[in-house]
Design a protein around this motif. Structure first.
Motif, PDB file in Angstrom:
ATOM      1  N   PRO A 102       0.834  -1.202   0.000  1.00  0.00           N
ATOM      2  CA  PRO A 102       0.000   0.000   0.000  1.00  0.00           C
ATOM      3  C   PRO A 102       0.867   1.250   0.000  1.00  0.00           C
ATOM      4  CG  PRO A 102      -0.774  -1.569   1.630  1.00  0.00           C
ATOM      5  CD  PRO A 102       0.528  -2.100   1.139  1.00  0.00           C
ATOM      6  N   PRO A 103       0.433   2.305  -0.684  1.00  0.00           N
ATOM      7  CA  PRO A 103       1.251   3.526  -0.762  1.00  0.00           C
ATOM      8  C   PRO A 103       1.626   4.099   0.589  1.00  0.00           C
ATOM      9  CG  PRO A 103      -0.549   3.617  -2.347  1.00  0.00           C
ATOM     10  CD  PRO A 103      -0.788   2.405  -1.498  1.00  0.00           C
ATOM     11  N   GLU A 104       0.745   3.978   1.598  1.00  0.00           N
ATOM     12  CA  GLU A 104       1.065   4.577   2.891  1.00  0.00           C
ATOM     13  C   GLU A 104       2.303   3.944   3.512  1.00  0.00           C
ATOM     14  OE1 GLU A 104      -1.837   2.474   6.114  1.00  0.00           O
ATOM     15  OE2 GLU A 104      -2.752   3.944   4.788  1.00  0.00           O
ATOM     16  N   ALA A 105       2.545   2.660   3.215  1.00  0.00           N
ATOM     17  CA  ALA A 105       3.774   2.016   3.694  1.00  0.00           C
ATOM     18  C   ALA A 105       4.924   2.279   2.735  1.00  0.00           C
ATOM     19  CB  ALA A 105       3.549   0.517   3.854  1.00  0.00           C
ATOM     20  N   ARG A 106       4.669   2.067   1.464  1.00  0.00           N
ATOM     21  CA  ARG A 106       5.729   2.152   0.449  1.00  0.00           C
ATOM     22  C   ARG A 106       6.313   3.555   0.353  1.00  0.00           C
ATOM     23  NH1 ARG A 106       4.182   3.311  -4.560  1.00  0.00           N
ATOM     24  NH2 ARG A 106       2.140   2.365  -4.208  1.00  0.00           N
ATOM     25  N   ILE A 107       5.490   4.578   0.541  1.00  0.00           N
ATOM     26  CA  ILE A 107       5.939   5.960   0.366  1.00  0.00           C
ATOM     27  C   ILE A 107       6.374   6.589   1.684  1.00  0.00           C
ATOM     28  CG2 ILE A 107       5.197   8.282  -0.320  1.00  0.00           C
ATOM     29  CD1 ILE A 107       3.318   6.926  -2.341  1.00  0.00           C
TER      30      ILE A 107
END
Length: 263
Positions: A183-188
């Motif tokens: 998910p973007p919230e983790a990846r970013i």
């Protein structure tokens, strides 16, 4: 997701905005944001950060873990509920006076939870990320924990060689190629060093295992979290390093812990 400590009635339009942004627990998140805000403009600023994809814990500045409210600074790895199983496993192996190291500590969640279970442990924590180490100090200083910044065992004082009773590690175990699917919230928003475990996700586990016997006291324990599909490989890694391995699995937490016992 953090639990709210007091009830607030969130605005209906905020719930709808969060839900449209993909927040599965939109009503709960809206309540937490409403509780955290001091003014309507505060609430709008917090809500926009969440809608823009920032992890809820970074927006709030804290995470709930094992019943504790722990500081989580922006850019620091957010502790997951599954890692509570790692705490439960390690809690069986600590006693008053045990020398315990929370390795790859992030915000220090595992160490803080273990200190809450057994306040008599001698707690140390280490992380290669300076931001994580600073955050961990905020959480572990109240329980007399010492936090070190550095790469795994090299962060620890030499006086601990052969004396550690328990090393517990929520080390990064996402295979490099799989990070782009997170998910973007983790990846970013979370540091790559806290996620990337190399080609098969077990690079850090190898490094933890190969030096474990040197640092563990006789009969000491190394506990590492891993994916369910990685457990057999992680068990082989610990065995190859001279540890007696065991796999534990929790369906409740959807979590896997691999334990190695030193000679």
């Amino acid at each position: 997701m953090p639990d709210s400590t007091r009830a607030e009635c969130p605005p209906v339009d905020l719930v709808a905005r969060l839900r449209s942004a993909g927040c599965v627990f939109a009503e709960d998140e809206a309540r937490l944001l409403t509780t955290a805000a001091h003014t309507p403009s505060d609430l709008e600023a917090l809500a926009q950060q969440r809608i823009d994809g920032r992890p809820l814990e970074h927006v709030l500045g804290w995470a709930e873990f094992c019943g504790l409210k722990l500081a989580v600074d922006p850019g620091v790895f957010v502790p997951r509920r599954r890692t509570e199983f790692l705490v439960h496993c390690a809690a069986e192996m600590v006693a008053p006076g045990s020398l315990v190291v929370d390795m790859c500590c992030g915000c220090g969640a595992v160490g803080a939870a273990l200190a809450a279970v057994e306040p008599g442990i001698r707690l140390h924590a280490a992380d290669i990320d300076p931001d994580a180490a600073r955050c961990a100090r905020r959480n572990l200083t109240p329980c007399d924990g010492d936090v070190h910044c550095g790469d795994l065992y090299t962060a620890l004082p030499d006086s601990m060689l052969g004396r550690i009773d328990v090393v517990v590690a929520n080390a990064p175990y996402v295979p490099t190629a799989a990070i782009e699917t997170m998910p973007p919230e983790a990846r970013i928003h979370e540091p790559r060093v806290a996620l990337d475990g190399g080609d098969d996700g077990l690079d850090v586990h190898r490094r933890l295992a190969v030096s474990a016997s040197e640092w563990l006291a006789p009969g000491g324990h190394l506990l590492v979290e891993a994916g369910s599909g990685q457990a057999t490989a992680a068990k082989r890694i610990l065995a190859a390093a001279g540890l007696t391995p065991e796999i534990r699995r929790s369906e409740e937490f959807d979590a896997t812990v691999v334990i190695g016992v030193g000679p």
